[in-house]
Design a protein around this motif. Structure first.
Motif: not given
Length: 329
Positions: A91, A94, A97-98, A102, A124-125, A128-129, A131-132
């Motif tokens: 998290a 995240a 980064t963009s 992850l 977390l998903d 991170s938009d 990205r998980f």
């Protein structure tokens, strides 16, 4: 549960999220890197400059950043991963980064309550938009199960039970689910948030005390261990055969790989623990062989690097990564 989707749908960012879509595609291989991104002796890393190194990996086109779940220091293993809780750590990463995926490699499902794991994973998903990528495992450190009050002899059953409970929480609204070990839901409560995409991609690490057919049926991919290229080709073939038996379409297979990259680009591979000391040109050849044999992602671990890891990242990112990437979703 069988996930009946077509290869094209499996590859889409809308179905699995953009982290999965940037890591996996049929007949393609991408490269990621494990935290800690540093070389160190002994079990405990210094964890210096990790945000900057993660940002460097993202700029260079690495597909994923990986974090492990190591609840306790077991001296017999000599490896603490990135030290921090993987959800908390990723998290934080995240936020700095963009685009890079992850991934957990992997969360020890039987040691945690499924509600807490599912909430952390979905959170977390969302944060991170999309990205998980959720790697899960049964765990193999002797000190852990007694410390959590779990019976290590029930690892297989506990893993499946936790897996199914997490699955119900992530995919259903107000689920009705009875667990033999972790409690039950009667439809009166629901997990929030839910993952951003239609499905949070879940990879099973190792065998996790399960059959390969079970992994092929129930997971969205397989995270296996490093082996010689010929042996890994046989493992990848077994995976494809299991998928074919189930009519499951494309599901990726990934692996870790410890790498010590010398300055001489043509240094041939020589074995180190769970990997190779190998020059970057020969590393590219090795990765190409793995791609040809069906491997879809390789997560590098730089613990044994004899050179500064920033230099190693830059060399791999500049000279190797361009040959092993897929179009951004």
């Amino acid at each position: 549960m069988t996930i009946a989707t077509s290869p094209a749908e499996n590859a889409g960012a809308n179905f699995f999220g953009r982290g999965y879509a940037s890591m996996f595609a049929p007949e393609q291989l991408t490269v990621g890197v494990y935290f800690p991104i540093e070389s160190f002796d002994g079990p405990e890393p210094a964890m210096l400059d990790q945000v900057e190194l993660a940002q460097q990996a993202e700029r260079l086109g690495f597909a994923a950043l990986w974090a492990r779940d190591v609840p306790l220091n077991d001296p017999s293993f000599g490896d603490l991963g990135q030290i921090y809780d993987p959800f908390v750590w990723l998290a934080m990463i995240a936020a700095h980064t963009s685009n890079i995926a992850l991934a957990t490699g992997a969360v020890i499902l039987p040691l945690h309550h499924p509600i807490d794991v599912a909430k952390a994973a979905a959170s977390l998903d969302r944060l991170s938009d999309g990205r998980f990528v959720f790697g899960v495992a049964s765990g193999d450190r002797p000190v852990e199960y007694p410390a959590y009050g779990r019976d290590a002899n029930l690892r297989s059953e506990l893993f499946r039970d936790a897996f199914d409970y997490v699955e119900a929480l992530l995919t259903k609204r107000f689920p009705v689910h009875a667990s033999a070990h972790y409690g039950r839901l009667g439809g009166g409560g629901d997990l929030v948030p839910k993952p951003l995409s239609r499905r949070l991609p879940t990879l099973v690490a190792g065998q996790s005390q399960q059959s390969l057919d079970w992994i092929a049926q129930c997971s969205d991919g397989w995270l296996t261990y490093p082996r010689g290229v010929t042996q890994q080709a046989l493992v990848a073939s077994r995976w494809r055969e299991a998928l074919d038996r189930l009519g499951a379409g494309f599901k990726p297979i990934a692996q870790s790989l410890y790498v010590d990259l010398p300055a001489d680009a043509d240094t041939p591979p020589s074995p180190i623990r769970l990997g190779y000391r190998v020059g970057r040109r020969r590393l590219a050849e090795l990765l190409d062989d793995l791609r040809s044999n069906g491997i879809n992602h390789v997560a590098l671990n730089l613990k044994f690097s004899r050179r500064p890891v920033a230099d190693v990242l830059d060399e791999i990112g500049t000279e190797v990564i361009p040959h092993f990437s897929i179009s951004a979703p």
